[in-house]
Scaffold this motif. Sequence first.
Motif, short mmCIF file in Angstrom:
data_model
loop_
_atom_site.label_atom_id
_atom_site.label_comp_id
_atom_site.label_asym_id
_atom_site.label_seq_id
_atom_site.Cartn_x
_atom_site.Cartn_y
_atom_site.Cartn_z
N PRO A 16 53.95 107.93 -98.16
CA PRO A 16 52.86 108.39 -99.00
C PRO A 16 51.66 108.60 -98.14
N LYS A 17 51.10 107.91 -96.99
CA LYS A 17 50.06 108.07 -96.29
C LYS A 17 50.15 109.45 -95.47
N ARG A 18 51.35 109.79 -95.08
CA ARG A 18 51.60 111.16 -94.57
C ARG A 18 51.22 112.31 -95.39
N LEU A 19 51.87 112.17 -96.73
CA LEU A 19 51.52 113.34 -97.55
C LEU A 19 50.02 113.18 -97.94
N GLY A 20 49.30 111.92 -98.03
CA GLY A 20 48.01 111.98 -98.25
C GLY A 20 47.04 112.68 -96.99
N GLY A 23 40.24 105.94 -96.09
CA GLY A 23 40.99 105.92 -97.69
C GLY A 23 42.10 105.88 -97.58
N VAL A 24 42.90 106.66 -97.04
CA VAL A 24 44.35 106.67 -96.94
C VAL A 24 44.82 105.56 -96.25
N TYR A 25 44.32 105.30 -94.82
CA TYR A 25 44.95 104.37 -94.07
C TYR A 25 44.95 103.08 -94.83
N GLY A 26 43.75 102.77 -95.29
CA GLY A 26 43.64 101.30 -95.61
C GLY A 26 42.82 100.61 -94.48
N CYS A 27 42.05 99.57 -94.61
CA CYS A 27 41.49 99.00 -93.56
C CYS A 27 40.97 97.53 -93.82
N PHE A 79 44.82 106.85 -103.70
CA PHE A 79 44.15 106.26 -102.62
C PHE A 79 42.66 106.44 -102.98
N PRO A 80 41.69 105.36 -102.38
CA PRO A 80 40.51 105.13 -102.61
C PRO A 80 39.66 106.01 -101.41
#
Length: 296
Positions: free
Chosen positions: A39-43, A151-155, A105-106
Amino acid sequence: MAASPLASAPVMAAYRYCEAVTALQARNFSYGIRLLPEPKRLGMSALYALARRVDDIGDGELSAERKTELLRQTRELLDEVRLGTVSEEDTDPIKVALGDTARRFPIDLGGFDELIDGVEMDLKGVEYQTFEDLKVYCRCVAGSIGRLSIGVYGCEDPKLGAEYADTLGLALQLTNILRDLREDALNGRVYLPTEDLARFGCEQGFALDRPPVGADFTGLIAFQAERAQEAFADGLRLLPLLDRRSRACTAAMAGIYHRLLGRIAADPESVLQRRVSLPGWEKAYVALSGLAGGRS
């Protein structure tokens, strides 16, 4: 949130297009992006594909008027994504993928507006008198991508993470500026601050494959490399705020550029003679080191 089971065939096709763009053109970033879960790779691929498009507009051979029009159209694309009105049947795969990413994603799409602002600075031929002036440009064209990525990673701490990501982007862009010093000069672009060029006697520019006569070129590169090193040290404080795979992705991308900076600092005149780069095996090693929790 897994992308594959929830995305329709047209959306997945759009993502695959963005992945192909990333694999083909992201010479350094793709090594890190591969370490992310799907999901994150595509984003991240969708983010990169649009960033690549904006960069290509700025660097292309079109007239300034046509470039300005294409950048305006890109801002309109971003407005559609913000409004959530992008159809999965749209013929622009980057728009389709980015629209889906923005729903999942935000991400702060304002980062892309800043990237466009930076490209418009190039079109206007803006020169940077001081380092503070240059930092504005670097934060537009590179820090913006770092903040979008958060935003994609999350933090754990999004506000602090965005600040570190912005500074890490500054480090990467300073490294790019040093690497591309002569190429940019041949294209009529000078990014290093005017006050620094004067301080080190480099006002003549970098159109030749050797330092300007009488200049302290080595001193200039050392001075700029130290600035980049400081930005790396500060920006890499982002890593503990990320999950393991996002941390590995960031460490890989930053590690490749950090090694590149080390090569330039060790042999300043190399940037006037060739495009300094790392071999593929070394980039892969840095990426695997990032996955293992190391920093290179």
